[in-house]
Design a protein around this motif. Structure first.
Motif, PDB file in Angstrom:
ATOM      1  N   GLU A   1       0.843  -1.180   0.000  1.00  0.00           N
ATOM      2  CA  GLU A   1       0.000   0.000   0.000  1.00  0.00           C
ATOM      3  C   GLU A   1       0.881   1.234   0.000  1.00  0.00           C
ATOM      4  O   GLU A   1       2.070   1.152   0.281  1.00  0.00           O
TER       5      GLU A   1
ATOM      6  N   GLU B   1      -5.357   5.617   8.530  1.00  0.00           N
ATOM      7  CA  GLU B   1      -4.631   5.137   9.693  1.00  0.00           C
ATOM      8  C   GLU B   1      -4.828   6.081  10.870  1.00  0.00           C
ATOM      9  O   GLU B   1      -5.441   7.128  10.737  1.00  0.00           O
TER      10      GLU B   1
ATOM     11  N   HIS C   1      -4.100   5.640   3.243  1.00  0.00           N
ATOM     12  CA  HIS C   1      -3.244   4.719   2.501  1.00  0.00           C
ATOM     13  C   HIS C   1      -4.099   4.049   1.453  1.00  0.00           C
ATOM     14  O   HIS C   1      -5.271   3.792   1.667  1.00  0.00           O
TER      15      HIS C   1
ATOM     16  N   LEU D   1       2.903  -1.488  10.910  1.00  0.00           N
ATOM     17  CA  LEU D   1       1.686  -1.980  10.285  1.00  0.00           C
ATOM     18  C   LEU D   1       1.956  -3.310   9.615  1.00  0.00           C
ATOM     19  O   LEU D   1       2.928  -3.449   8.874  1.00  0.00           O
TER      20      LEU D   1
HETATM   21 MN   LIG Z   1       0.305   1.751   5.508  1.00  0.00          MN
END
Ligand SMILES: [Mn+2]
Ligand SMILES: [Mn+2]
Ligand SMILES: [Zn+2]
Ligand SMILES: [Zn+2]
Lengths: 131, 131
Positions: A23, A63, A69, A92
DNA sequence: ATTGAAAATGAAAATCGTTTTCAAATTGGA
DNA sequence: TCCAATTTGAAAACGATTTTCATTTTCAAT
């Protein structure tokens, strides 16, 4: 309204997105694009990304820092994709686990709640931070 | 370092937060505070909210619009428990399902990630909003 | 009660990511 | 070619949050 026009900017942006394994944020994408073409505008990148989200070609998730993202929707479609976020170090981890589909189906069937799987983030502590 | 100082601003902010039934944004909280005291500064509200998050008195979650929402941690503490939030109407549903424990155990065993269950919020659409 | 260092406050400015505006350039069908 | 629709990118606007900094408040020691 007419068809949208093909432009070299859109082609470059879409090609660059397809090369993304993970991502990405707009900032990251723009940095990568700039290596191939320093004339491309940040505004154009935002417009292209928003367009792809609208077409469901990209999926967007926000996030805890508030920055969206994006990832190719085709890479999240098969199974339940969710993010594990470490509250200690911020790391993450992306997961695609069938257990999440089981949970989603339970919520749908027993709680009449349709989960939007693209937006799930689960908080906790990663292995390194527990040691 | 010394203890933090008690101030009438913090007292007002904390009292106002305790009166919140639902989660809130800083903007919403500031509007409510202003009805009692128009001299209070937005900066002070931000500082107080951030402090309470750091103390784990408030839990913070970011929605798809990127704006953080807060709620009293004590109201989300029961374990094995997660919140279903409707992105259309905002309704929160509390659940306590074994499927969630299955998922948590999977993340622990296969991804070495310890889920903090009191912070799970899953986004989607509730029954009423799908009709 | 007085003092003074630490902490808190709030207005203003800065920051950051994103969207809007707008004039100029590009696209692609007639 | 012609030309209206679309796209572009720089600059400005935006909204939420943080930082700065001069001023005020707290509170413990005197
Ligand atoms: Mn990310
Ligand atoms: Mn909300
Ligand atoms: Zn970690
Ligand atoms: Zn259930």
């Amino acid at each position: 309204m007419r068809d949208s026009y093909k432009t070299k900017q859109k082609e470059l942006i879409e090609r660059c997105i397809k090369e993304c394994e993970r991502e990405f944020t707009v900032k990251e994408l723009f940095a990568r694009l700039n290596k191939e073409d320093q004339t491309i505008g940040l505004t154009t990148v935002y417009r292209a990304v928003n367009g792809l989200v609208k077409n469901h070609a990209l999926s967007k998730s926000v996030e805890s820092d508030g920055v969206p993202h994006y990832r190719l929707a085709e890479k999240c479609e098969h199974s339940g994709h969710c993010l594990l976020k470490c509250e200690s170090c911020g790391k993450l981890t992306h997961t695609d686990c069938d257990e999440l589909n089981v949970l989603s189906k339970h919520f749908a069937n027993k709680h009449h709640f349709e989960v939007d799987q693209k937006d799930i983030t689960i908080y906790g502590t990663c292995e390194e931070c527990r040691m």
